[in-house]
Each structure stands twice: as C-alpha cells, then as structure tokens.
Design an enzyme around this catalytic site. Structure first.
Site, PDB file in Angstrom:
ATOM      1  N   ASP A 238       0.845  -1.195   0.000  1.00 22.92           N
ATOM      2  CA  ASP A 238       0.000   0.000   0.000  1.00 22.92           C
ATOM      3  C   ASP A 238       0.884   1.252   0.000  1.00 22.92           C
ATOM      4  O   ASP A 238       1.835   1.347   0.781  1.00 22.92           O
ATOM      5  CB  ASP A 238      -0.899   0.003   1.231  1.00 22.92           C
ATOM      6  CG  ASP A 238      -1.971   1.077   1.145  1.00 22.92           C
ATOM      7  OD1 ASP A 238      -3.028   0.802   0.542  1.00 22.92           O
ATOM      8  OD2 ASP A 238      -1.744   2.178   1.679  1.00 22.92           O
ATOM      9  N   ASN A 246      -2.462  12.939  -4.107  1.00 23.24           N
ATOM     10  CA  ASN A 246      -3.558  13.358  -4.998  1.00 23.24           C
ATOM     11  C   ASN A 246      -4.040  14.770  -4.668  1.00 23.24           C
ATOM     12  O   ASN A 246      -4.271  15.599  -5.568  1.00 23.24           O
ATOM     13  CB  ASN A 246      -4.731  12.381  -4.882  1.00 23.24           C
ATOM     14  CG  ASN A 246      -4.597  11.188  -5.824  1.00 23.24           C
ATOM     15  OD1 ASN A 246      -3.912  11.271  -6.841  1.00 23.24           O
ATOM     16  ND2 ASN A 246      -5.228  10.088  -5.476  1.00 23.24           N
ATOM     17  N   ASP A 255      -1.957   9.309 -10.800  1.00 25.03           N
ATOM     18  CA  ASP A 255      -1.947   8.172 -11.733  1.00 25.03           C
ATOM     19  C   ASP A 255      -0.526   7.842 -12.179  1.00 25.03           C
ATOM     20  O   ASP A 255      -0.163   6.665 -12.316  1.00 25.03           O
ATOM     21  CB  ASP A 255      -2.807   8.493 -12.952  1.00 25.03           C
ATOM     22  CG  ASP A 255      -4.297   8.494 -12.631  1.00 25.03           C
ATOM     23  OD1 ASP A 255      -4.665   8.015 -11.535  1.00 25.03           O
ATOM     24  OD2 ASP A 255      -5.083   8.984 -13.464  1.00 25.03           O
ATOM     25  N   GLU A 281      -4.715   2.522  -4.283  1.00 30.27           N
ATOM     26  CA  GLU A 281      -3.249   2.552  -4.233  1.00 30.27           C
ATOM     27  C   GLU A 281      -2.676   1.271  -3.645  1.00 30.27           C
ATOM     28  O   GLU A 281      -1.533   1.227  -3.193  1.00 30.27           O
ATOM     29  CB  GLU A 281      -2.780   3.758  -3.404  1.00 30.27           C
ATOM     30  CG  GLU A 281      -3.090   3.675  -1.921  1.00 30.27           C
ATOM     31  CD  GLU A 281      -4.460   4.217  -1.549  1.00 30.27           C
ATOM     32  OE1 GLU A 281      -4.626   4.617  -0.386  1.00 30.27           O
ATOM     33  OE2 GLU A 281      -5.358   4.250  -2.411  1.00 30.27           O
TER      34      GLU A 281
END
Length: 368
Positions: A238, A246, A255, A281
C-alpha cells in the site's frame, strides 16, 4: 457428369471437421504443450484428407477425384514449421495406399508430395507477404500444380481434361479452397479476439498489471488444490499517504505515481510471481515457492528502492514509501492467507508506515 451431391458431401465433411477441430482446440488443445498440439493437428489434417478420399467425387465412371489437397493448403498457410507441413503431406499421401497399392495409388502419393513441397516453398518465400497475397498464391498455385499433375500423368484422357477439369473442376476447386480457407481464417480470428477480450478483462488499464478479478483467479488456482501446497506467500503493498499526493498534485499526477510504483514492483519480482492492482493505491503479489523469510527479503528490497530515491514525475520530485503485509504457507492456513496478509499490512501502517510486516500465529488466532 460430375456429381454435385458428392462435391457437397466432401465439402460438408471438411467444414464439419474444421468446426469440430476449432472446438477441440479451444477446449483441450490450447492447454497442452506445443509439440503434442502440432502432432494432433497433423493427424487431424491427415484424417481429413483420408475422409475426402473415402467420399470421392466421380468425374467419370472409372475416375474418382477428391479434395485431399485442401488440408495441405491449410497446413501451408497455418503450420508453425516445415515439419508439420511435410508430415501432413506424407500422411495424406500414405493414406492413399489404404485403398490398395496400385499405380494410381503411387501417382496419388507423388501428387500429394509434390503439392506439399510446393506449399513448403511458397510458405518460405511468402513470409514477408500480407496474408491476402499469401492466401491467393497458395490457393491458386497449389490448385494449378494439382491440376497440372493430373494432366501430365494422363490420369484422365485429354478429351475429359478439356471438358471436365479445366472449365468445371478447376474453378470449383478454387472456390471450395477459398471457402474453407476463409472459414479457418474466421475461426482463428474469432479465437484471437476472444483471447484479447479475456486479456483486456484481466488487466488494469492504468498500471497494465492484472486486476483484482484476475488476481483472485490465479490465487484460487494455487490454493484450491487438494494436494499439499509448497511454500507460498502473498503480500499486500500500500502506498503511504497517497491521498495527500492526490490532494497536493492532482489525480493525473497520482496516476503517474501509480504507474511508476507498479513498474518498480514488477521489476523487482521473478517471472513466476504475479502482481496485481488490488484497488486504489493497493497492490497484491503472489509469490509461488517462496517461504516467509524469502518473501520478506523481496518486499524489503522493493520498500528500500522506493524509499531511497524520490520519484521524478513531470519535473516534480516526490518521496514515496510503501507499507507491506505478508502471509505465508504453511505458517498461516490457506483459508486465512489473504486476511492475514491484510492484517499484517494494517499493522505495518499503524506502526508508522514504510515497513514490512509478516503475519504470525497470533494474527491467525485473531481471525478464528
């Protein structure tokens, strides 16, 4: 007079065999090794030629014609190597002797061998050609050779050759060859498109890793076996504080981070390992034949690679770390493996992140 009924019987038998072979290939042959697959396809081609001889087409009361050359055309177009084509021709030629060892049988054997050699030469010459050009040359060229051989060896009187072969049989054979080649081409393309759709349905479009559905299919294949499973590990990875990435740089930048991280994970795994984007993620890795201590080393290597060098994306440098949870057989029961790896991941995150944690027996007891 040529029997139209016998032509349709020959054509119908060949179409039936082609469709049954397509079904057999998709259901069974695709799963076996290439060498055995090639031998089976050669046997089917030889069988098809033999069936065509059994249900021959009467050109005259004493002369029988058949479509044994069409499997050779198909082999010349689709065989993966010269050996397949040669064995197909020899096999069909030898099957001619099952009707008796006669002069006509020897002529038929030589005819098939000649067509096979011509097909082999054309297949070698046409490697760089488009499929359409190759198809037309194969169909017309091998039909011309077949007809020329019949004429040259006087299988039919010259009068019958002019009345039957040139104006009727030759054009019909061209049309039937094109039809059967088209059917095989259509079945082949349908199968290829199906594989592509299955592959696309299994791939995450952003990272080009397997998606969650594909991961579960592979995971179940490994763990559903009734036999004893060798050392086997699963790891959840993770990205730490990904929401902050973000929020700070935007989702397009996020991305790019996902793509970079997925690439680094893939580069540090073996060919037999399976990595997938599990969601958001989070990534998941199957490590076959990998005990707990080895899985920890692999995941620690990935963690260090990401932590030591900030990612440079669009001239923006950002530090990325990951937390990893691992669960391994036989320490953890297979029915608890995914849940144990997930719990180990959250223990890593709750302990400060940027760490690798492995599930232990205590975690397994918590799940009971």
């Amino acid at each position: 007079m040529i029997s139209v009924k016998e032509y349709f019987v020959n054509l119908g038998l060949m179409i039936t065999i082609i469709y049954l072979t397509g079904f057999f290939y998709k259901q069974f042959l695709v799963k076996i090794n290439d060498r055995l697959k090639e031998y089976i396809l050669v046997l089917i081609a030889v069988f098809t030629g033999w069936i065509s001889m059994i249900y021959g087409i009467h050109l005259t009361s004493s002369v029988i014609f058949d479509l044994r050359f069409i499997p050779i055309i198909l082999a010349a177009l689709y065989a993966r190597n010269a050996q397949q084509l040669i064995f197909t021709g020899l096999g069909i030629g030898l099957m001619r002797f099952t009707f008796g060892v006669t002069d006509a049988a020897w002529i038929g054997f030589l005819n098939v061998c000649l067509i096979s050699m011509a097909g082999l030469i054309l297949s070698l010459v046409s490697r760089s050609w488009s499929y359409q050009k190759k198809m037309w040359w194969m169909v017309i060229g091998l039909n011309v050779i077949n007809t020329a051989f019949i004429v040259a060896f006087g299988v039919l009187p010259a009068e019958d050759t002019l009345k039957l072969i040139m104006p009727i049989v030759f054009p019909i054979n061209i049309l039937l060859s094109l039809l059967l080649v088209w059917i095989v081409k259509d079945l082949t393309m349908e199968y290829v498109y199906k594989l592509e759709l299955i592959e696309k349905a299994s791939i995450d479009p952003l990272t080009q890793l397997y998606n969650r559905r594909a991961f579960m299919r592979y995971y179940n294949d490994y763990t559903d076996s009734e036999e004893e499973i060798p050392p086997f590990s699963v790891a959840f990875i993770d990205i730490d504080h990904f929401k902050k990435v973000n929020d700070t740089y935007g989702h397009i930048f996020g991305d790019k981070v996902l793509q970079k991280v997925s690439s680094i994970i893939s580069e540090n795994l073996r060919d037999i390992d399976i990595v997938a984007r599990y969601g958001g993620e989070e990534f998941v890795v199957i490590l076959p034949n990998c005990a707990e201590e080895d899985a920890i080393k692999v995941m620690e290597r990935i963690r260090v690679v990401l932590a030591e060098e900030p990612l440079m994306i669009n001239r923006i440098s950002t530090a990325i770390t990951v937390s990893v949870g691992i669960a391994s057989l036989p320490d953890i029961k297979k029915e608890n493996l995914l849940m144990a790896a997930d719990k180990a991941l959250y223990r890593a995150k709750n302990s400060g992140r940027n760490q690798v944690f492995s599930a232990d027996e205590e975690m397994q007891l918590e799940m009971i």
